[in-house]
Design an enzyme around this catalytic site. Structure first.
Site, PDB file in Angstrom:
ATOM      1  N   ARG A  45      15.826   4.561 -16.859  1.00  0.00           N
ATOM      2  CA  ARG A  45      15.135   3.732 -15.879  1.00  0.00           C
ATOM      3  C   ARG A  45      15.492   2.280 -16.153  1.00  0.00           C
ATOM      4  NH1 ARG A  45      14.923   7.953 -13.977  1.00  0.00           N
ATOM      5  NH2 ARG A  45      13.178   9.104 -13.039  1.00  0.00           N
ATOM      6  N   ARG A  74      10.089  17.251 -15.499  1.00  0.00           N
ATOM      7  CA  ARG A  74       9.629  17.090 -14.115  1.00  0.00           C
ATOM      8  C   ARG A  74      10.602  17.828 -13.197  1.00  0.00           C
ATOM      9  NH1 ARG A  74       9.459  10.916 -12.324  1.00  0.00           N
ATOM     10  NH2 ARG A  74       7.294  10.993 -13.019  1.00  0.00           N
ATOM     11  N   HIS A  83      13.865  16.001 -11.386  1.00  0.00           N
ATOM     12  CA  HIS A  83      13.814  14.701 -12.067  1.00  0.00           C
ATOM     13  C   HIS A  83      15.105  13.899 -11.870  1.00  0.00           C
ATOM     14  CE1 HIS A  83      12.203  12.721 -16.019  1.00  0.00           C
ATOM     15  NE2 HIS A  83      12.484  11.832 -15.087  1.00  0.00           N
ATOM     16  N   TYR A 143       7.664  11.671  -3.020  1.00  0.00           N
ATOM     17  CA  TYR A 143       7.364  10.226  -3.042  1.00  0.00           C
ATOM     18  C   TYR A 143       8.534   9.420  -2.503  1.00  0.00           C
ATOM     19  CZ  TYR A 143       7.276   5.470  -4.954  1.00  0.00           C
ATOM     20  OH  TYR A 143       7.363   4.097  -5.095  1.00  0.00           O
ATOM     21  N   ALA A 183       0.842  -1.202   0.000  1.00  0.00           N
ATOM     22  CA  ALA A 183       0.000   0.000   0.000  1.00  0.00           C
ATOM     23  C   ALA A 183       0.868   1.239   0.000  1.00  0.00           C
ATOM     24  CB  ALA A 183      -0.914   0.005   1.223  1.00  0.00           C
ATOM     25  N   THR A 199      11.585   0.919  -2.659  1.00  0.00           N
ATOM     26  CA  THR A 199      11.827   1.226  -4.072  1.00  0.00           C
ATOM     27  C   THR A 199      13.272   1.664  -4.301  1.00  0.00           C
ATOM     28  OG1 THR A 199      11.341   2.901  -5.770  1.00  0.00           O
ATOM     29  CG2 THR A 199      10.776   3.488  -3.542  1.00  0.00           C
ATOM     30  N   ASP A 200      13.743   1.490  -5.522  1.00  0.00           N
ATOM     31  CA  ASP A 200      15.104   1.956  -5.846  1.00  0.00           C
ATOM     32  C   ASP A 200      15.206   3.481  -5.781  1.00  0.00           C
ATOM     33  OD1 ASP A 200      13.661   2.624  -8.169  1.00  0.00           O
ATOM     34  OD2 ASP A 200      15.128   1.796  -9.567  1.00  0.00           O
ATOM     35  N   GLU A 201      14.027   4.144  -5.804  1.00  0.00           N
ATOM     36  CA  GLU A 201      14.055   5.608  -5.839  1.00  0.00           C
ATOM     37  C   GLU A 201      14.574   6.204  -4.537  1.00  0.00           C
ATOM     38  OE1 GLU A 201      10.767   7.424  -7.833  1.00  0.00           O
ATOM     39  OE2 GLU A 201      10.349   5.607  -8.977  1.00  0.00           O
ATOM     40  N   TYR A 213       9.214  13.966 -20.888  1.00  0.00           N
ATOM     41  CA  TYR A 213       9.813  15.018 -20.060  1.00  0.00           C
ATOM     42  C   TYR A 213      11.247  15.328 -20.513  1.00  0.00           C
ATOM     43  CZ  TYR A 213       6.003  14.337 -16.630  1.00  0.00           C
ATOM     44  OH  TYR A 213       4.785  14.253 -16.001  1.00  0.00           O
ATOM     45  N   LYS A 217       8.865   7.211   0.960  1.00  0.00           N
ATOM     46  CA  LYS A 217       9.183   5.772   0.902  1.00  0.00           C
ATOM     47  C   LYS A 217      10.449   5.480   1.710  1.00  0.00           C
ATOM     48  CE  LYS A 217       7.529   2.773  -1.082  1.00  0.00           C
ATOM     49  NZ  LYS A 217       6.474   1.816  -0.680  1.00  0.00           N
TER      50      LYS A 217
HETATM   51  P1  NAD Z   1      -0.389   1.449  -7.142  1.00  0.00           P
HETATM   52  O1  NAD Z   1      -0.535   2.920  -6.966  1.00  0.00           O
HETATM   53  O2  NAD Z   1      -0.806   0.808  -8.420  1.00  0.00           O
HETATM   54  O3  NAD Z   1      -1.175   0.698  -5.960  1.00  0.00           O
HETATM   55  C1  NAD Z   1      -1.189   1.144  -4.646  1.00  0.00           C
HETATM   56  C2  NAD Z   1      -2.375   0.506  -3.938  1.00  0.00           C
HETATM   57  O4  NAD Z   1      -2.348   0.928  -2.556  1.00  0.00           O
HETATM   58  C3  NAD Z   1      -3.727   0.930  -4.509  1.00  0.00           C
HETATM   59  O5  NAD Z   1      -4.554  -0.207  -4.651  1.00  0.00           O
HETATM   60  C4  NAD Z   1      -4.284   1.878  -3.458  1.00  0.00           C
HETATM   61  O6  NAD Z   1      -5.693   1.867  -3.387  1.00  0.00           O
HETATM   62  C5  NAD Z   1      -3.654   1.318  -2.189  1.00  0.00           C
HETATM   63  N1  NAD Z   1      -3.542   2.317  -1.105  1.00  0.00           N
HETATM   64  C6  NAD Z   1      -3.068   3.582  -1.194  1.00  0.00           C
HETATM   65  N2  NAD Z   1      -3.111   4.183   0.003  1.00  0.00           N
HETATM   66  C7  NAD Z   1      -3.616   3.275   0.883  1.00  0.00           C
HETATM   67  C8  NAD Z   1      -3.880   3.289   2.271  1.00  0.00           C
HETATM   68  N3  NAD Z   1      -3.651   4.380   3.023  1.00  0.00           N
HETATM   69  N4  NAD Z   1      -4.373   2.168   2.852  1.00  0.00           N
HETATM   70  C9  NAD Z   1      -4.631   1.066   2.111  1.00  0.00           C
HETATM   71  N5  NAD Z   1      -4.403   0.995   0.789  1.00  0.00           N
HETATM   72  C10 NAD Z   1      -3.899   2.084   0.184  1.00  0.00           C
HETATM   73  O7  NAD Z   1       1.147   1.162  -6.824  1.00  0.00           O
HETATM   74  P2  NAD Z   1       2.117   0.023  -7.393  1.00  0.00           P
HETATM   75  O8  NAD Z   1       2.819   0.551  -8.573  1.00  0.00           O
HETATM   76  O9  NAD Z   1       1.391  -1.267  -7.458  1.00  0.00           O
HETATM   77  O10 NAD Z   1       3.184  -0.031  -6.207  1.00  0.00           O
HETATM   78  C11 NAD Z   1       3.006  -0.930  -5.106  1.00  0.00           C
HETATM   79  C12 NAD Z   1       4.166  -0.778  -4.148  1.00  0.00           C
HETATM   80  O11 NAD Z   1       5.401  -1.054  -4.819  1.00  0.00           O
HETATM   81  C13 NAD Z   1       4.313   0.641  -3.579  1.00  0.00           C
HETATM   82  O12 NAD Z   1       4.693   0.540  -2.237  1.00  0.00           O
HETATM   83  C14 NAD Z   1       5.437   1.254  -4.407  1.00  0.00           C
HETATM   84  O13 NAD Z   1       6.131   2.242  -3.666  1.00  0.00           O
HETATM   85  C15 NAD Z   1       6.308   0.023  -4.652  1.00  0.00           C
HETATM   86  N6  NAD Z   1       7.132   0.069  -5.862  1.00  0.00           N
HETATM   87  C16 NAD Z   1       6.554   0.366  -7.076  1.00  0.00           C
HETATM   88  C17 NAD Z   1       7.336   0.362  -8.229  1.00  0.00           C
HETATM   89  C18 NAD Z   1       6.726   0.650  -9.576  1.00  0.00           C
HETATM   90  O14 NAD Z   1       7.468   0.771 -10.558  1.00  0.00           O
HETATM   91  N7  NAD Z   1       5.416   0.755  -9.714  1.00  0.00           N
HETATM   92  C19 NAD Z   1       8.705   0.071  -8.144  1.00  0.00           C
HETATM   93  C20 NAD Z   1       9.264  -0.224  -6.902  1.00  0.00           C
HETATM   94  C21 NAD Z   1       8.452  -0.227  -5.762  1.00  0.00           C
HETATM   95  P1  TYD Z   2       7.137   7.065 -13.969  1.00  0.00           P
HETATM   96  O1  TYD Z   2       6.394   5.960 -14.641  1.00  0.00           O
HETATM   97  O2  TYD Z   2       6.357   8.202 -13.384  1.00  0.00           O
HETATM   98  O3  TYD Z   2       8.064   6.373 -12.883  1.00  0.00           O
HETATM   99  P2  TYD Z   2       9.220   7.030 -11.942  1.00  0.00           P
HETATM  100  O4  TYD Z   2       9.141   8.494 -12.018  1.00  0.00           O
HETATM  101  O5  TYD Z   2       8.806   6.536 -10.609  1.00  0.00           O
HETATM  102  O6  TYD Z   2      10.501   6.472 -12.450  1.00  0.00           O
HETATM  103  O7  TYD Z   2       8.187   7.689 -14.994  1.00  0.00           O
HETATM  104  C1  TYD Z   2       9.178   6.906 -15.612  1.00  0.00           C
HETATM  105  C2  TYD Z   2      10.080   7.836 -16.402  1.00  0.00           C
HETATM  106  O8  TYD Z   2       9.303   8.418 -17.465  1.00  0.00           O
HETATM  107  C3  TYD Z   2      10.605   9.011 -15.597  1.00  0.00           C
HETATM  108  O9  TYD Z   2      11.927   9.317 -16.003  1.00  0.00           O
HETATM  109  C4  TYD Z   2       9.695  10.150 -15.961  1.00  0.00           C
HETATM  110  C5  TYD Z   2       9.306   9.837 -17.405  1.00  0.00           C
HETATM  111  N1  TYD Z   2       7.956  10.318 -17.789  1.00  0.00           N
HETATM  112  C6  TYD Z   2       7.815  11.106 -18.934  1.00  0.00           C
HETATM  113  O10 TYD Z   2       8.788  11.426 -19.650  1.00  0.00           O
HETATM  114  N2  TYD Z   2       6.559  11.546 -19.256  1.00  0.00           N
HETATM  115  C7  TYD Z   2       5.466  11.243 -18.502  1.00  0.00           C
HETATM  116  O11 TYD Z   2       4.348  11.699 -18.848  1.00  0.00           O
HETATM  117  C8  TYD Z   2       5.634  10.415 -17.351  1.00  0.00           C
HETATM  118  C9  TYD Z   2       4.458  10.043 -16.497  1.00  0.00           C
HETATM  119  C10 TYD Z   2       6.907   9.969 -17.045  1.00  0.00           C
END
Ligand code: NAD
Ligand code: TYD
Length: 346
Positions: free
Chosen positions: A215, A274, A277, A151, A84, A127-129, A208, A155
């Site tokens: 990435r 961004r 960025h 963000y 979450a 996350t790696d971020e 952007y 995290k």
């Molecule tokens: P997502 O935004 O698709 O899903 C997040 C979920 O959490 C949603 O279903 C939302 O309803 C729920 N949520 C938000 N706030 C909440 C709260 N207060 N209580 C209960 N539920 C809540 O995100 P995702 O991309 O599936 O990411 C999932 C996890 O993985 C996150 O912790 C994110 O930081 C981590 N992560 C994501 C990525 C990526 O590339 N997407 C990479 C590394 C780590």
């Molecule tokens: P994103 O999917 O938002 O993941 P994160 O910022 O967590 O890495 O973005 C991935 C990369 O794409 C990031 O370098 C920002 C870029 N980006 C764009 O160039 N245009 C966009 O509209 C978005 C959403 C992201």
């Protein structure tokens, strides 16, 4: 015994729920169903007579201590995988408050409850971020954290709080730090699904800055397999990087998407960058690989499958890409595009 998967209606969480159910585990999901949560992601499980027996959904906030403790008692929880989170960097730049509430305070509530109920395993999905931008080389788990947007900073707070509960209270936590995920059911606010769905609609793709940010993309199934592997083979109190070993310039990924869809590259519009960025993310995953895990899905294949999915599941994303999303999209992009009428842009 049941595993509690928080954020299980989101992108990665829903894939992990399916993986656990397929292994015969009992799963409880706690999800607030924010704009990013979507029960459609779990439809196959909810509607399957056999799988639904192993599954219980709780709508609520991980920051609600009473509700979390109620679920612990009701479901006899022994493990938590905390997915979450508020997860979108651009939204955190616009307004960080929800990020602090969920990604920091919410983690605190889960950790406290887990301590009181003597949980056997707490997996914090970080996350790696949290490392910030990688100027050279690749980050190891022992490197300093240097998050650069609200963000990643929130995290990092959750990540380090979980670690503190290991050091201080010996709560058996493990922290995972994955790179950028892609795959089916990802919310179209994120780069890859936004570019796929905009291209399918013949809309401009807002790249952007110069598009030469890097990435490291990992397929969501590889990420979930990594977390599963760590749950079984990782050590308590440790951090594990989970990367795809697949660094790409954003502009190259955009070209791959357009070429696969047979759409013109002229759909790309370079827009205002961004704020803050991060230029490059890169992970050293030797710690996890030495234990025996590696990513399996080749980016070109995974991306092509993902594009097919979005082409064939337009109802799924068209339902999301209106209302709240279009309001956000217009706020985020209208001043970035040369043609300010974003919805009409072709
Ligand atoms: P997502 O935004 O698709 O899903 C997040 C979920 O959490 C949603 O279903 C939302 O309803 C729920 N949520 C938000 N706030 C909440 C709260 N207060 N209580 C209960 N539920 C809540 O995100 P995702 O991309 O599936 O990411 C999932 C996890 O993985 C996150 O912790 C994110 O930081 C981590 N992560 C994501 C990525 C990526 O590339 N997407 C990479 C590394 C780590
Ligand atoms: P994103 O999917 O938002 O993941 P994160 O910022 O967590 O890495 O973005 C991935 C990369 O794409 C990031 O370098 C920002 C870029 N980006 C764009 O160039 N245009 C966009 O509209 C978005 C959403 C992201």
């Amino acid at each position: 015994m049941t595993i509690l998967i928080t954020g299980g209606a989101g992108f990665i969480g829903s894939h992990f729920v399916r993986r656990m159910i397929n292994q015969g585990k009992r799963v409880a999901v706690l999800d607030k169903l924010t704009y990013a949560g979507n029960l459609e992601n779990l439809k196959d499980i909810i509607e399957d007579p056999k799988m639904s027996q192993q599954f219980k959904f709780y709508k609520g906030d991980i920051g609600n201590q009473e509700f979390v403790e109620h679920i612990f008692v009701e479901e006899n929880i022994d493990t938590i995988a905390n997915f979450a989170a508020e997860s979108h960097v651009d939204r955190s730049i616009r307004s960080a408050s929800n990020f602090i509430d969920t990604d920091m305070k919410g983690v605190f509530v889960l950790l406290e409850a887990s301590r009181r109920f003597s949980l056997k395993k707490f997996i914090q999905i970080s996350t790696d971020e949290v490392y910030g931008t990688a100027h050279q080389g690749a980050f190891k788990e022992t490197d300093a954290l240097n998050p650069s947007n609200p963000y990643s900073a929130s995290k990092a707070g959750g990540d380090r709080l979980a670690y503190a509960y290991w050091v201080t209270y010996k709560l058996p936590i493990i922290i995972t730090r994955a790179s950028n995920n892609y795959g089916t059911n990802q919310h179209p606010e994120k780069f890859i699904p936004l570019f796929i769905t905009n291209a399918l609609e013949d809309k401009k793709l807002p790249l952007y800055g110069d598009g030469r940010q890097i990435r490291d993309w990992i397929h969501v199934e590889d990420h979930c397999a990594g977390i599963d592997f760590i749950m079984n083979h990782g050590q308590d109190g440790e951090v594990y990087n989970i990367g795809g070993g697949n660094e790409r310039y954003n502009i190259d990924t955009a070209h791959l998407i357009l070429d696969e869809l047979k759409k013109p590259r002229s759909l790309i519009e370079h827009v205002k960058d961004r704020e803050g960025h991060d230029r490059r993310y890169a992970l050293d995953c030797s710690k996890l690989m030495l234990l025996g895990w590696k990513p399996r899905i080749k980016f070109e294949n995974g991306l092509s499958d993902t594009i097919h999915w979005y082409r064939n599941n337009q109802v799924w994303w068209k339902r999301i890409k209106n209302g709240e999303f279009m309001e956000y999209y217009n706020k985020q992009y209208s001043h970035r595009f040369a043609d300010t009428d974003v919805q009409q842009t072709h």
